[in-house]
Design a protein around this motif. Structure first.
Motif, PDB file in Angstrom:
ATOM      1  N   ALA A  92      98.573  72.436-101.895  1.00  0.00           N
ATOM      2  CA  ALA A  92      98.546  73.143-100.606  1.00  0.00           C
ATOM      3  C   ALA A  92      99.232  72.323 -99.515  1.00  0.00           C
ATOM      4  N   THR A  93      99.811  73.041 -98.524  1.00  0.00           N
ATOM      5  CA  THR A  93     100.531  72.414 -97.411  1.00  0.00           C
ATOM      6  C   THR A  93      99.683  71.331 -96.739  1.00  0.00           C
ATOM      7  N   ASN A  94      98.419  71.661 -96.464  1.00  0.00           N
ATOM      8  CA  ASN A  94      97.493  70.693 -95.873  1.00  0.00           C
ATOM      9  C   ASN A  94      96.797  69.912 -96.998  1.00  0.00           C
ATOM     10  N   VAL A 111      98.982  67.458 -92.566  1.00  0.00           N
ATOM     11  CA  VAL A 111      99.658  68.750 -92.783  1.00  0.00           C
ATOM     12  C   VAL A 111     101.152  68.661 -92.465  1.00  0.00           C
ATOM     13  N   GLY A 112     101.512  67.814 -91.533  1.00  0.00           N
ATOM     14  CA  GLY A 112     102.927  67.645 -91.180  1.00  0.00           C
ATOM     15  C   GLY A 112     103.624  66.675 -92.123  1.00  0.00           C
ATOM     16  N   GLU A 113     103.022  65.518 -92.292  1.00  0.00           N
ATOM     17  CA  GLU A 113     103.617  64.462 -93.133  1.00  0.00           C
ATOM     18  C   GLU A 113     103.064  64.609 -94.548  1.00  0.00           C
ATOM     19  N   ASN A 114     103.586  65.637 -95.222  1.00  0.00           N
ATOM     20  CA  ASN A 114     102.964  66.029 -96.489  1.00  0.00           C
ATOM     21  C   ASN A 114     103.853  65.785 -97.712  1.00  0.00           C
ATOM     22  N   SER A 115     104.707  64.768 -97.601  1.00  0.00           N
ATOM     23  CA  SER A 115     105.375  64.117 -98.746  1.00  0.00           C
ATOM     24  C   SER A 115     106.464  64.892 -99.488  1.00  0.00           C
ATOM     25  N   VAL A 116     106.301  66.211 -99.624  1.00  0.00           N
ATOM     26  CA  VAL A 116     107.279  66.980-100.406  1.00  0.00           C
ATOM     27  C   VAL A 116     107.504  68.374 -99.827  1.00  0.00           C
ATOM     28  N   HIS A 117     108.684  68.895-100.121  1.00  0.00           N
ATOM     29  CA  HIS A 117     109.017  70.300 -99.869  1.00  0.00           C
ATOM     30  C   HIS A 117     109.424  70.937-101.180  1.00  0.00           C
ATOM     31  N   GLY A 118     109.102  72.200-101.353  1.00  0.00           N
ATOM     32  CA  GLY A 118     109.631  72.974-102.479  1.00  0.00           C
ATOM     33  C   GLY A 118     109.921  74.395-102.040  1.00  0.00           C
TER      34      GLY A 118
HETATM   35  P1  RTP Z   1     107.501  73.173 -97.319  1.00  0.00           P
HETATM   36  O1  RTP Z   1     108.248  74.340 -96.717  1.00  0.00           O
HETATM   37  O2  RTP Z   1     107.820  71.854 -96.633  1.00  0.00           O
HETATM   38  O3  RTP Z   1     107.646  73.111 -98.808  1.00  0.00           O
HETATM   39  O4  RTP Z   1     105.944  73.363 -97.084  1.00  0.00           O
HETATM   40  P2  RTP Z   1     105.090  74.691 -97.179  1.00  0.00           P
HETATM   41  O5  RTP Z   1     105.924  75.831 -97.680  1.00  0.00           O
HETATM   42  O6  RTP Z   1     103.862  74.317 -97.928  1.00  0.00           O
HETATM   43  O7  RTP Z   1     104.717  74.917 -95.663  1.00  0.00           O
HETATM   44  P3  RTP Z   1     105.449  75.777 -94.530  1.00  0.00           P
HETATM   45  O8  RTP Z   1     104.450  76.737 -93.974  1.00  0.00           O
HETATM   46  O9  RTP Z   1     106.757  76.302 -95.029  1.00  0.00           O
HETATM   47  O10 RTP Z   1     105.708  74.675 -93.415  1.00  0.00           O
HETATM   48  C1  RTP Z   1     106.837  73.840 -93.494  1.00  0.00           C
HETATM   49  C2  RTP Z   1     106.442  72.434 -93.141  1.00  0.00           C
HETATM   50  O11 RTP Z   1     106.120  72.367 -91.750  1.00  0.00           O
HETATM   51  C3  RTP Z   1     105.132  71.376 -91.558  1.00  0.00           C
HETATM   52  N1  RTP Z   1     103.959  71.985 -90.924  1.00  0.00           N
HETATM   53  N2  RTP Z   1     103.313  71.430 -89.945  1.00  0.00           N
HETATM   54  N3  RTP Z   1     101.495  70.868 -87.846  1.00  0.00           N
HETATM   55  C4  RTP Z   1     101.344  71.983 -88.576  1.00  0.00           C
HETATM   56  O12 RTP Z   1     100.437  72.754 -88.381  1.00  0.00           O
HETATM   57  C5  RTP Z   1     102.312  72.254 -89.630  1.00  0.00           C
HETATM   58  N4  RTP Z   1     102.330  73.324 -90.407  1.00  0.00           N
HETATM   59  C6  RTP Z   1     103.385  73.147 -91.239  1.00  0.00           C
HETATM   60  C7  RTP Z   1     104.780  70.796 -92.904  1.00  0.00           C
HETATM   61  O13 RTP Z   1     105.574  69.629 -93.119  1.00  0.00           O
HETATM   62  C8  RTP Z   1     105.192  71.892 -93.846  1.00  0.00           C
HETATM   63  O14 RTP Z   1     105.446  71.398 -95.133  1.00  0.00           O
END
Ligand code: RTP
Ligand code: MG
Length: 140
Positions: A92-94, A111-118
């Motif tokens: 999960a993102t968080n 939640v922001g510094e979460n190591s990986v993107h996919g």
């Molecule tokens: P990603 O795109 O990086 O694979 O992550 P994700 O799909 O799980 O999450 P997404 O909703 O697409 O959000 C992109 C990235 O933005 C940062 N984020 N910060 N501070 C916050 O509330 C917040 N929410 C999201 C995270 O780095 C997240 O991976």
């Protein structure tokens, strides 16, 4: 299920802690093949383009600043159902909500510094891969 490709980023919080190898080991253990990989420092423009879908979100500025704060490792991963499989491996993102055994549970800091993107879908995977790799840089 079809052989599929997804786009991955090992984010600055992870490269800063020398976790590229540990994360790659988790990717490979899940049966995904790293078919392209390079370490880059994203420009602000690249990061803004990459996350354009989030530009109205309150965390956009912070997210772009973070993504250009240090080197990242961009990758193409290949495997059966690679897009969904990698999302599972990431967790999960968080990280507070991430399942045991996932990359974010093991390594993410917030939640922001979460190591990986996919990538989250075939269309976004194709666009994201093309933003960082030429066809001849991907060796399946
Ligand atoms: P990603 O795109 O990086 O694979 O992550 P994700 O799909 O799980 O999450 P997404 O909703 O697409 O959000 C992109 C990235 O933005 C940062 N984020 N910060 N501070 C916050 O509330 C917040 N929410 C999201 C995270 O780095 C997240 O991976
Ligand atoms: Mg996303």
């Amino acid at each position: 299920m079809a052989l599929e490709r997804t786009f991955s980023i090992i984010k600055p919080d992870a490269t800063a802690r020398n976790l590229t190898g540990a994360i790659n080991a988790m990717i490979e253990a899940a049966g995904l093949r790293i078919v392209a990989q390079k370490r880059v420092k994203m420009t602000r423009e690249q990061a803004e383009t990459f996350y354009a879908v989030h530009k109205e979100r309150p965390f956009f500025g912070e997210l772009v600043d973070f993504m250009i704060s240090g080197p990242v490792v961009v990758q193409v991963l290949e495997g059966e159902g690679a897009i969904a499989k990698y999302r599972e491996v990431m967790g999960a993102t968080n990280p507070e909500n991430a399942a045991e055994g996932t990359i974010r549970k093991a390594h993410a800091q917030s939640v922001g510094e979460n190591s990986v993107h996919g990538s989250d879908a075939p269309e976004t995977a194709a666009v994201e891969i093309a933003q960082f790799f030429a066809g001849n840089e991907i060796v399946g």
